[in-house]
Design a protein around this motif. Sequence first.
Motif, PDB file in Angstrom:
ATOM      1  N   ILE A  76      41.759  38.770  12.141  1.00 35.36           N
ATOM      2  CA  ILE A  76      42.651  38.524  10.431  1.00 35.36           C
ATOM      3  C   ILE A  76      41.814  37.315   9.456  1.00 35.36           C
ATOM      4  CG2 ILE A  76      44.504  37.250   9.753  1.00 35.36           C
ATOM      5  CD1 ILE A  76      46.122  38.234  12.197  1.00 35.36           C
ATOM      6  N   VAL A  77      41.805  37.512   8.155  1.00 37.98           N
ATOM      7  CA  VAL A  77      40.798  37.220   6.924  1.00 37.98           C
ATOM      8  C   VAL A  77      41.810  37.028   6.316  1.00 37.98           C
ATOM      9  CG1 VAL A  77      39.406  36.670   5.286  1.00 37.98           C
ATOM     10  CG2 VAL A  77      38.837  37.770   7.847  1.00 37.98           C
ATOM     11  N   MET A  78      42.570  35.806   6.466  1.00 39.57           N
ATOM     12  CA  MET A  78      43.798  34.875   5.335  1.00 39.57           C
ATOM     13  C   MET A  78      43.421  35.016   3.127  1.00 39.57           C
ATOM     14  SD  MET A  78      46.844  33.364   7.490  1.00 39.57           S
ATOM     15  CE  MET A  78      47.936  34.748   6.236  1.00 39.57           C
ATOM     16  N   MET A  79      44.144  35.893   3.077  1.00 41.13           N
ATOM     17  CA  MET A  79      43.359  36.144   1.034  1.00 41.13           C
ATOM     18  C   MET A  79      44.469  35.509   0.497  1.00 41.13           C
ATOM     19  SD  MET A  79      41.707  39.572   0.805  1.00 41.13           S
ATOM     20  CE  MET A  79      43.467  40.791   1.052  1.00 41.13           C
ATOM     21  N   THR A  80      44.100  33.999  -0.256  1.00 41.83           N
ATOM     22  CA  THR A  80      45.862  33.824  -1.398  1.00 41.83           C
ATOM     23  C   THR A  80      45.244  32.580  -2.103  1.00 41.83           C
ATOM     24  OG1 THR A  80      47.148  31.822  -0.902  1.00 41.83           O
ATOM     25  CG2 THR A  80      45.071  31.615   0.440  1.00 41.83           C
ATOM     26  N   ALA A  81      46.306  32.951  -3.277  1.00 39.44           N
ATOM     27  CA  ALA A  81      45.679  32.352  -4.530  1.00 39.44           C
ATOM     28  C   ALA A  81      45.234  30.596  -4.594  1.00 39.44           C
ATOM     29  CB  ALA A  81      46.287  32.747  -5.327  1.00 39.44           C
ATOM     30  N   ARG A  82      46.950  30.129  -3.757  1.00 32.72           N
ATOM     31  CA  ARG A  82      46.962  28.689  -3.086  1.00 32.72           C
ATOM     32  C   ARG A  82      45.524  28.194  -2.542  1.00 32.72           C
ATOM     33  NH1 ARG A  82      52.117  28.362   0.794  1.00 32.72           N
ATOM     34  NH2 ARG A  82      53.239  30.186  -0.490  1.00 32.72           N
ATOM     35  N   ASP A  83      45.161  26.945  -2.523  1.00 36.19           N
ATOM     36  CA  ASP A  83      44.053  26.149  -2.906  1.00 36.19           C
ATOM     37  C   ASP A  83      44.340  24.970  -1.991  1.00 36.19           C
ATOM     38  OD1 ASP A  83      41.436  25.130  -2.561  1.00 36.19           O
ATOM     39  OD2 ASP A  83      40.884  25.161  -4.622  1.00 36.19           O
ATOM     40  N   SER A  84      44.812  25.117  -0.818  1.00 40.17           N
ATOM     41  CA  SER A  84      45.578  23.809  -0.025  1.00 40.17           C
ATOM     42  C   SER A  84      45.331  23.827   1.442  1.00 40.17           C
ATOM     43  CB  SER A  84      46.760  23.457  -0.147  1.00 40.17           C
ATOM     44  OG  SER A  84      47.040  23.709   0.662  1.00 40.17           O
ATOM     45  N   GLU A  85      44.421  22.545   1.514  1.00 42.02           N
ATOM     46  CA  GLU A  85      44.665  22.543   3.005  1.00 42.02           C
ATOM     47  C   GLU A  85      45.340  22.658   3.683  1.00 42.02           C
ATOM     48  OE1 GLU A  85      41.978  19.149   5.611  1.00 42.02           O
ATOM     49  OE2 GLU A  85      42.084  18.780   3.742  1.00 42.02           O
ATOM     50  N   ILE A  86      46.163  21.805   3.535  1.00 43.20           N
ATOM     51  CA  ILE A  86      47.505  22.237   4.284  1.00 43.20           C
ATOM     52  C   ILE A  86      48.046  24.035   4.861  1.00 43.20           C
ATOM     53  CG2 ILE A  86      50.325  21.930   4.725  1.00 43.20           C
ATOM     54  CD1 ILE A  86      50.450  19.828   3.229  1.00 43.20           C
ATOM     55  N   ASP A  87      47.704  25.064   3.649  1.00 46.26           N
ATOM     56  CA  ASP A  87      47.927  26.159   3.711  1.00 46.26           C
ATOM     57  C   ASP A  87      47.121  27.301   5.297  1.00 46.26           C
ATOM     58  OD1 ASP A  87      49.969  26.635   2.578  1.00 46.26           O
ATOM     59  OD2 ASP A  87      48.815  27.104   0.476  1.00 46.26           O
ATOM     60  N   GLU A  88      45.636  26.169   4.685  1.00 49.96           N
ATOM     61  CA  GLU A  88      44.313  27.099   5.234  1.00 49.96           C
ATOM     62  C   GLU A  88      44.694  26.509   6.905  1.00 49.96           C
ATOM     63  OE1 GLU A  88      39.701  26.444   5.879  1.00 49.96           O
ATOM     64  OE2 GLU A  88      40.675  25.493   4.022  1.00 49.96           O
ATOM     65  N   LEU A  89      45.065  25.054   7.183  1.00 49.07           N
ATOM     66  CA  LEU A  89      45.495  25.140   8.420  1.00 49.07           C
ATOM     67  C   LEU A  89      46.566  25.471   9.471  1.00 49.07           C
ATOM     68  CD1 LEU A  89      45.133  21.106   8.340  1.00 49.07           C
ATOM     69  CD2 LEU A  89      43.300  22.204   9.414  1.00 49.07           C
ATOM     70  N   LYS A  90      47.920  25.870   8.150  1.00 55.01           N
ATOM     71  CA  LYS A  90      48.146  27.043   8.521  1.00 55.01           C
ATOM     72  C   LYS A  90      48.323  28.026   9.470  1.00 55.01           C
ATOM     73  CE  LYS A  90      53.218  28.981   7.274  1.00 55.01           C
ATOM     74  NZ  LYS A  90      54.550  28.026   6.500  1.00 55.01           N
ATOM     75  N   GLY A  91      47.277  28.533   8.225  1.00 60.74           N
ATOM     76  CA  GLY A  91      47.028  29.804   9.089  1.00 60.74           C
ATOM     77  C   GLY A  91      46.144  29.929  10.153  1.00 60.74           C
TER      78      GLY A  91
END
Length: 221
Positions: A76-91
């Motif tokens: 699974i590769v997640m795509m997002t407009a967000r640029d947050s390390e927290i979001d990346e770690l959550k994914g």
Amino acid sequence: MKKKILIIEDEIDLIKVLKDTFEKENFQVFCAENGEEGIEKFYEKNPDLILLDINMPKKNGWEVCKEVREQSNIPIVMMTARDSEIDELKGLNIGADDYITKPFSLKVLVVKVKKILKIDENSSYKIGGIYFDFKSGELEIDGVEVELTRREIQFLEYVIKNKGIIFSREQLLNEVWGFDFEGDDRVVDTLVKRVRKKLRAYSEMVKTVRGMGYIFDEIKN
């Protein structure tokens, strides 16, 4: 066999761009415009990889990722407009294999996907409407699968991997039939005719060089 990608994304324009891009790279592409539809397509299509947006209606990317991961280990590769390390770690913590931030380079995304799926660029050949898989011997012409014999597969693989080189009948006999072949070298002509017929609109890529032999040439006359 084409790899299957499921794109779960609510931006219609981006879906179209991604679909066109991966189809040109010889992937089979399925699309869903929200999380619920994405889950349905996941069960229905059994994809090899999912490109997953985070901010979507009905079910967001986090929820989709979590549900898919409970059932499967597919990438699974997640795509997002967000640029947050927290979001990346959550994914990554809920099971995503990789993460890409919009806007992103399509070339980078394609390379990322191929790397995850361990697709070797040297294991297949693609030009125009021709797709030939060296490992499986699968040939597709303009999206239609064409059945080949073992000898036709061996011939195509050899001339494609050595495109631009002229081979005599004797050389082709040695490489395709083997040095111990004792038949007439006219079997090469017969094989070439069969292969040309199966290449259809691309038959002229297997050219006859008068007095010398045959060559696989990508340049059309």
